[in-house]
Each structure stands twice: as structure tokens, then as C-alpha cells.
Design an enzyme around this catalytic site. Structure first.
Site, PDB file in Angstrom:
ATOM      1  N   THR A   1       5.593  18.480 -35.230  1.00  0.00           N
ATOM      2  CA  THR A   1       5.134  19.821 -35.892  1.00  0.00           C
ATOM      3  C   THR A   1       5.331  19.750 -37.453  1.00  0.00           C
ATOM      4  O   THR A   1       6.194  19.586 -38.105  1.00  0.00           O
ATOM      5  CB  THR A   1       6.192  20.703 -35.433  1.00  0.00           C
ATOM      6  OG1 THR A   1       6.352  20.909 -34.142  1.00  0.00           O
ATOM      7  CG2 THR A   1       5.487  22.316 -36.087  1.00  0.00           C
TER       8      THR A   1
ATOM      9  N   ASP B   1       8.161  13.115 -37.459  1.00  0.00           N
ATOM     10  CA  ASP B   1       8.418  14.440 -36.567  1.00  0.00           C
ATOM     11  C   ASP B   1       7.007  14.891 -36.223  1.00  0.00           C
ATOM     12  O   ASP B   1       6.056  14.264 -36.499  1.00  0.00           O
ATOM     13  CB  ASP B   1       9.054  15.500 -37.897  1.00  0.00           C
ATOM     14  CG  ASP B   1       9.150  16.686 -37.186  1.00  0.00           C
ATOM     15  OD1 ASP B   1       9.680  16.855 -35.869  1.00  0.00           O
ATOM     16  OD2 ASP B   1       8.858  17.774 -37.758  1.00  0.00           O
TER      17      ASP B   1
ATOM     18  N   ASP C   1       9.241  17.603 -42.362  1.00  0.00           N
ATOM     19  CA  ASP C   1       8.807  18.504 -43.196  1.00  0.00           C
ATOM     20  C   ASP C   1       9.669  19.843 -43.114  1.00  0.00           C
ATOM     21  O   ASP C   1       9.721  20.797 -43.809  1.00  0.00           O
ATOM     22  CB  ASP C   1       7.416  19.202 -42.979  1.00  0.00           C
ATOM     23  CG  ASP C   1       7.460  19.847 -41.300  1.00  0.00           C
ATOM     24  OD1 ASP C   1       8.095  19.677 -40.546  1.00  0.00           O
ATOM     25  OD2 ASP C   1       6.631  20.696 -41.693  1.00  0.00           O
TER      26      ASP C   1
END
Length: 833
Positions: A522, A520, A721
């Protein structure tokens, strides 16, 4: 038919599995599923089965579980209360080879499958306070120092009891020296036969020395090593054949043969007799074999305590005391007395007592014990701190946010302990081999006896007996069973000390096979600490300050990192917060709600489409100018009209570029999937030399991408996250969560990186590689040892070189083979990842 029942007596996942298997075996049951948390069993059956049938099945299994109709909670008084032994451990025991998966026992003993000594679980309570007692009145126990209420003497700190592990080692050590004391004279008497004109025969005749050997062997066989025969007997009647089956048969046959030869010498042909007319006895072989096996067990018990040293070291990080601030006054309290939202004072050099946030002051904190990074981290107001980390040279106040088992340190300890007890898929190979191994060895021993008896030199039967015993002793598969669990236990601990938390051994094994990594953007590649760089207006009727008002008012109800960044910026700009309601978060798109009675939407182009707000070419060009710099742009729509935008920047982590290059050098394809727009994603990908990326990805898109790669035969790891990453994390072969991310992401992942940067993935990959190589080394040594040892023990080298393997040498080699496997696993502690 399907019925749900209440199950009483389950305490762990091993219990759940055991009850599920027992109920599934009841005739007429088509499926049984047991839920540990609800203490329920859902049973599907062809036709109704009375509940007492299930109760009988559980009772026949000899365990403590009982089944009842839902809503009934029976508290039986006829069961004896099981007293857990005192000590530093938990009073819960498990097999180090995990023969029955997660099954545990409430008292020490032997594993019913492999016969190994059960190992006590480490007490995972990281918040045990020191206790004090009176030297004259030991029944007096206090949580703090003071004087005895009975005699007035000063209380002294209580000495911790030995754990069951240490008790087991001391017990085996005592038995070992006892066995040596009796075995050594037997060995000297037997070996004296090799001395010309043996002086012992001037004292007594050979037959009397045989009786002395017999008398000396009794304490060794019936006290010091009797447990081996008990284990062998149990293994045969349950048909769980194991190393003790071979030891029991081998040493038992040698000892019984010797006793029978002394009592009835005329039964044996001359081949079995000495020149003095007595039968050859093997008391020295039996006792030396048993004593050497006892030595091996003692060394294993000692080594076991080192394999889970990582958990013990982590437990040492937890402080016992904390300084609590109440109404401006400081008072020292036990760690387990701290409650949520308590204000605590952390002094220079002290350990952080619980997880929380700094409310006053600033400092630098050594977090190396949980992240593996040696450089202290600067912290100030509103920064989070973790239990067990060490404060620098400044004092500060903090608010407790997580206490007890909820702290990061406690969760790390629990995860490490659970993972070290899990089974890697490669262990199935060892289990399969061991299952066939013992019966095959017994057959080989019988064949060896037959071949030597028929074609061997004189005395043929003596050679046949000795070589058959040597085959049984050297073939013990203990090293094979220890090969995998020992490496997993040490490897998981090594990972924890470097900030890599492994949920189970399967993830450790799969990580070594990963060829594709999805990341991912961000919070994974970037810092995950976004900052507002610009707020702009597309509508002349709304000034930039008003656009900011609407943005922060709507975002004040969101927990998304981007929303938090705008709210923080709004406070810094003294923006007035307007009344907001009907808030709703649209995953992968943005947020919407009502602000000051107006319909407001904030998010990406898809969010504007959902809000029926049209983006003009001018607006898109304005946004792209920022997106090409790697910035994120969110549009603001008020009553269906795009009125403004906010530009948010998120710095790429310093470690990301090097970590991605290291992974690519290892042959792993790295793909970035992000919910951000194409231009922002491309800017980040270009900076990191990432050729493969996809933008504007919703959670279901990430999930489909994982499935697509898996269908192509790829072994996929996914690192993320956020909540939006959870489906893909769960679906991937290895899910990797950033420790800085959400609880949902961490729960969905198999590996968690405490520090939360991509360099942790490199560590995880290196760790899995060294652990799997270590396991393969152990399996190779165990298999090659048995493969070469059995033919030599059977006498294969005798026709060519005249070499035979003494049963005593076989016993020594067998004992140290197990110890060598553990020693090889312990080497992992020194490996750099």
C-alpha cells in the site's frame, strides 16, 4: 561512575564528534557520548575526574567549546566575537576532502590536515528577500523599494556580495597573473642557454643573469606562492603530511640550492658548475613549479563552484515574494513573512511560494524541478502543492501548511547539502593510501638522489637533484583525495534533480551492491489513494447504512489512509457521525474504540480475534471473493459480534510493473511484504509477476524478514511509506522511503523518492552505479598516474631511451591531474539515470 555535563559552543555534528573524541582521550574516561540537540556529554569514568580536567582538555585543543555542570549556562565575555564574513555564503567553511568528517571552521583558510583551501558552505536559506539601499547612504537598508529617509533618493536593489568561494578564486587569479609576470622572464633567461652564442651573454655575464633570476623569483616565492610553504611547514610540524609537503620540499630545495650556489659557489664540486664557473641554478624550475601548482589551485577553486551547482540551482527555485489574501484584499509580501494557515493567491506562471493545499480553483503544475518528471500534474481543491513548483495557466487560492525550513524544497536542499558533505566508505581506501604515500615518496626521492649521485652520468649530482625534485613534485596525492568527494557531491545533486534524495554517501555506495529489494504494497506498489467500493452487512439487525455509520465514526479519529478513504466515502453518502471515544490504533491489525456506547473493532482477521469476534466460513468466503481481486476487506465487530465489512480498492501504480521488471533484469530479487491478507497480496503479486511475497505481516515480522535475509548474506534494500515500515527501513542496508509517505518513514530511510513510485528505485540504482563507477575511475586514474609517474620521474626510462622528466613538466602534470579528476566527476551532470 557516570556524569552528565552541559557543553557550550557546539553548532554542528562535526563539533559533536570533535568534543566526543577530545573527552574520550582524557585519562580515566572509559566512554564519552555527546548529544548535540541537548548540548550534553555523558561521561563514564573509572573514578571521579574533576570537571576542570575536561575543561583543560577542551582548552588545549584550541577550540571554542566549554564544559559545565548540568543546569549551569556560562556566557563568557572574554572571548572575541567572531564576525562572519559578509557574502552570499554562510560564513562557515569545510574541507572539500572532509579530512575531519563534518568539522567546520568559522573563517576561510587551509585545512590543517591536507592543506587544501577550505570551501564555504552554501547559504541554504531559500527564502532570502531582496533588499534595497540608498546609493548616497549605504547604511540605509530596506526590505522593499521606496525612497531614502535621509536624502529622499530612490532606493536601488543591493548588489549581492561575492561568496568566499568566488573571492578565493579571484584572489588566486590575481596571484597567478602576478606570478606569471615574474616567472616568464626567469624562464626566458634560463632557456636562452639552449640558444647557440646566447645573445644575452653579450649584454651581461651569466652570473649577473643568475642574480636577476634570483631577484625576479623573490615576489613569486614570498608573495604569490608563499602559502604553499606555510602549508608545507604546518604539515610537517603536525605530521599531517600531504601534497604541500612534497611541493614545499621540492620547490624549496631547488630555490635554496640556487641561492646557496650563487652566494657560495666554491663550496660545490665542479660537477655542479657551468663552463663559466657558476653553479647551475634552478630558479626557473622552482618558480615554474610553484606557478603551475598555483594554476592548478585556481582551476580547482573554479571547478568547486560547479560541483555543488545542484544546491544552487535548487535555491533558485524558491520565490522571494508571494501574494497574501487578507480580508479579501491581495497584498505582496516577502516569502519569510508567510505564516501557517495564511491564504495565498498563486497566479498563472508563478512559483508556488510554500507547501500547502489548494482551497479554491484548479490548475496544472510543473513539478519537474523536484520530481524529474516533465509532464505537468493536474491539481484541484484539497490537493497538496509544493514550494518551488510552477503554476500553469490558471489562478488558485492555497492555504500555507509548511513554511520556511519545513517546506519540501527546503528539506531537499538541506538533505542534498548534508549528503554531498558526507564520506563514502570507499574513501577510506584513498585515506589509507594517502596516509602512507607521502613518507614513502620522500624515501623514494632520497633513494633516487643516492642512486643518481653514485651511478649516474656526469654531472651526477645535478642529475640526482633534478630527478629527486621531479619525484617529489609528480607524486602529489591531491587527485587521490579529491576522487571520492567530488563524485559524491555531483552525484547527490544529480539525484536531487531527478527526485532521488540521498541522505548520505554511504547509502549511495551500498545501493550499488543491493541484491534484494523488499517492497511494501500500500502506497509503494499501489497508489496509496484507497477508495471504498462496497459496504456490506453480516447482521440483519444492522443495515448497510448503519454499518457505514459505525465505520466512519470510529475511523474519524484515525489518520490511516484506509480510514481517510472511509470517512471521505461516508461524507459523500451523507452518513451521520456518531459519538466515538476510547479510540486506539492496533498496529498491523486495525482500530478499536467505543461508538454510541458500544465496543467496536474494525480491521483484519487478527483484529477480530483480538476483539473475540468469530468469523464464520460464509463471512470469510464473502471477503475472499473480493480479496482475490486485489481488494482489501476490513471487518466490523460490534460488541464482540462481526456485523459488517467494507471493501477498499487501491489501484496499482502505472510505473510499478515496469520498475519491478527493470530491477529484476538488473539481478535484484524483489519481495513484497504486506500487512494485507494472502488473497489480496497474491492478486497483486500475480499482476506484477512477483513470485516471492508474504502477507499478514506485522512491523516486527517485516523487521525479522530483513534480519533473516541479511544473515543469509544478502544486501537488502527496503522500500516503504508508513510508520509500520519504519523499523524495517532502519534495519535494512538501504532504506528507501516514498516521498508521499509519513515523516517517520522518511526519517528512517537513507534514500527518499520525491514522487513516491518504484521507478525512483530504478533511478536510485542507476545513480549509485554511475557514481561508484565514476569514483573508481577517479581512483584508478589517480593511482595509476602516481604509479607510472614516480618511476619515470626517478629516471627509470633513462638507461633505455634517454628520457628524463623535467620537474616543470611534473608540476604541470600534477596540477592537471587534480583538475582532470574534478572534470571527470562533473561528467555525471550529463548522465541519464
Amino acid at each position: 561512575m557516570k556524569h552528565t555535563y552541559h557543553i557550550q559552543g557546539m553548532t554542528c555534528n562535526g563539533c559533536r564528534t570533535h568534543v566526543e573524541q577530545t573527552l574520550s582521550k582524557v585519562e580515566g574516561v572509559t566512554n564519552a557520548v555527546v548529544n548535540l540537540e541537548k548540548a550534553e556529554a555523558t561521561i563514564e569514568m573509572e573514578s571521579h575526574i574533576p570537571i576542570n580536567k575536561f575543561q583543560e582538555a577542551l582548552k588545549a585543543d584550541g577550540v571554542r567549546y566549554s564544559i559545565h555542570k548540568n543546569g549551569e549556562h556560562h556566557h563568557t565575555n572574554n572571548k572575541k566575537k567572531v564576525e562572519k564574513p559578509k557574502g552570499k555564503g554562510t560564513g562557515t567553511f569545510y574541507c572539500p576532502m572532509h579530512c575531519e568528517g563534518d568539522k567546520t571552521y568559522n573563517k576561510p583558510g587551509d585545512c590543517p590536515v591536507c592543506g587544501m583551501d577550505l570551501v564555504e558552505e552554501v547559504n541554504l536559506s531559500a527564502t532570502t528577500s531582496e533588499q534595497w539601499t540608498c546609493p548616497m547612504h549605504p547604511e540605509v537598508i530596506k526590505d522593499e523599494s521606496g525612497s531614502c529617509p535621509i536624502c529622499g533618493m530612490d532606493l536601488v536593489p543591493m548588489e549581492p556580495d561575492l561568496s568566499a568561494e568566488e573571492n578565493s578564486y579571484k584572489k588566486l587569479l590575481k596571484k597567478f597573473w602576478f606570478a606569471v609576470a615574474f616567472t616568464l622572464p626567469i624562464f626566458i633567461i634560463a632557456m636562452s642557454e639552449m640558444i647557440p652564442k646566447n645573445p644575452l651573454y653579450d649584454v651581461l655575464e651569466l652570473k649577473y643573469w643568475n642574480w636577476i633570476q634570483f631577484a625576479l623569483s623573490i615576489p613569486v616565492v614570498f608573495y604569490a606562492t608563499w602559502m604553499f610553504f606555510e602549508r608545507a611547514y604546518r604539515s610537517i610540524i603536525t605530521w599531517n603530511l600531504n601534497m604541500f609537503t612534497l611541493i614545499g620540499i621540492g620547490a624549496g630545495v631547488a630555490w635554496l640550492f640556487s641561492v646557496f650556489g650563487m652566494l657560495v659557489p666554491d663550496f660545490f664540486p665542479d660537477q655542479f658548475k657551468t663552463e663559466a664557473g657558476t653553479v647551475h641554478v634552478y630558479f626557473e624550475a622552482a618558480t615554474v613549479i610553484l606557478t603551475l601548482v598555483l594554476l592548478g589551485q585556481m582551476l580547482e577553486a573554479r571547478a568547486h563552484s560547479k560541483t555543488n551547482s545542484a544546491v544552487k540551482e535548487l535555491l533558485k527555485l524558491a520565490p522571494n515574494k508571494a501574494v497574501k489574501v487578507v480580508n479579501g484584499e491581495e497584498q505582496e509580501v516577502a516569502i519569510d513573512k508567510i505564516e501557517l494557515n495564511d491564504i495565498l493567491r498563486v497566479k498563472p506562471g508563478d512559483k508556488i511560494p510554500v507547501d500547502g493545499v489548494i482551497t479554491e480553483g484548479e490548475t496544472s503544475i510543473d513539478e519537474s524541478m523536484i520530481t524529474g518528471e516533465p509532464i505537468p500534474v493536474n491539481k484541484s481543491v484539497d490537493d497538496k502543492v509544493s514550494s518551488g513548483t510552477i503554476n500553469g495557466n490558471q489562478s488558485f487560492l492555497m492555504k500555507a501548511e509548511k513554511v520556511g525550513s519545513d517546506t519540501l524544497l527546503s528539506q531537499i536542499i538541506q538533505m542534498v547539502n548534508d549528503a554531498s558533505r558526507s564520506r563514502a566508505p570507499i574513501q577510506k581506501l584513498a585515506d589509507t593510501v594517502s596516509g602512507y604515500f607521502v613518507p614513502v615518496v620522500v624515501i623514494i626521492a632520497a633513494v633516487t638522489f643516492g642512486v643518481w649521485a653514485i651511478w649516474g652520468p656526469e654531472p651526477a649530482y645535478v642529475y640526482a637533484l633534478v630527478n629527486a625534485i621531479a619525484v617529489l613534485i609528480i607524486a602529489c596525492p591531491c587527485a587521490l583525495g579529491l576522487a571520492t568527494p567530488m563524485s559524491v557531491m555531483v552525484g547527490v545533486g544529480k539525484g536531487a534533480q531527478n527526485g532521488v534524495l540521498i541522505k548520505n554517501a554511504e547509502a549511495l555506495e551500498k545501493m550499488d551492491k543491493v541484491d534484494t529489494l523488499i517492497v511494501d504494497k500500500t502506497g509503494t506498489i499501489t497508489e496509496g489513494k484507497p477508495t471504498v467500493e462496497k459496504v456490506g452487512s453480516f447482521d440483519e439487525s444492522f443495515r448497510e447504512s448503519e454499518v457505514l455509520q459505525y465505520i466512519v465514526s470510529l475511523n474519524s479519529q484515525s489518520e490511516h489512509p484506509l480510514a481517510e478513504a472511509t470517512v471521505k466515502y461516508g461524507k459523500e453518502q451523507s452518513a451521520e457521525f456518531l459519538k466515538a471515544d476510547s479510540f486506539s490504533a492496533v498496529t498491523g491489525k486495525g482500530v478499536e474504540g467505543k461508538v454510541n456506547g458500544k465496543e467496536v473493532a474494525l480491521g483484519n482477521a487478527k483484529m477480530m480475534e483480538q476483539a473475540n469476534a468469530t468469523l464464520t466460513e460464509v463471512m470469510e468466503n464473502e471477503a475472499q471473493s473480493y480479496q482475490k481481486q486485489g481488494k482489501t476487506v476490513s471487518y466490523l465487530a460490534i460488541d464482540g459480534k462481526v456485523s459488517g465489512y467494507v471493501v477498499i480498492g487501491d489501484k496499482i501504480k502505472e510505473t510499478s510493473a515496469k520498475a519491478i521488471k527493470d530491477l529484476q533484469d538488473k539481478g535484484i530479487a524483489v519481495i513484497m511484504l504486506t500487512g494485507d491478507n494472502h488473497d489480496t497480496a497474491k492478486a497483486v503479486a500475480d499482476e506484477l509477476n512477483l513470485a516471492d511475497f508474504q502477507a499478514s505481516m506485522l512491523p516486527e515480522d517485516k523487521l525479522k524478514e530483513v534480519e533473516k535475509l541479511q544473515e543469509q548474506g544478502k544486501v537488502v534494500a527496503m522500500a516503504g511509506d508508513g510508520i509500520n515500515d519504519a523499523p524495517a527501513l532502519a534495519k535494512s542496508d538501504v532504506g528507501i522511503a516514498m516521498g508521499t509517505g509519513t515523516d517517520v518513514a522518511i526519517e528512517s530511510a537513507a534514500i527518499t523518492l520525491v514522487k513516491g513510485d518504484l521507478h525512483g528505485i530504478v533511478k536510485a540504482r542507476n545513480l549509485s552505479h554511475v557514481v561508484m563507477r565514476n569514483i573508481k575511475q577517479n581512483l584508478f586514474f589517480a593511482l595509476i598516474y602516481n604509479t607510472l609517474g614516480i618511476p619515470i620521474a626517478a629516471g627509470l626510462l633513462y638507461p633505455f631511451f634517454g628520457i628524463l622528466l623535467s620537474p616543470m613538466i611534473a608540476a604541470l602534470a600534477m596540477s592537471f591531474s587534480s583538475v582532470s579528476v574534478i572534470a571527470n566527476a562533473l561528467r555525471l551532470r550529463t548522465k541519464s539515470i
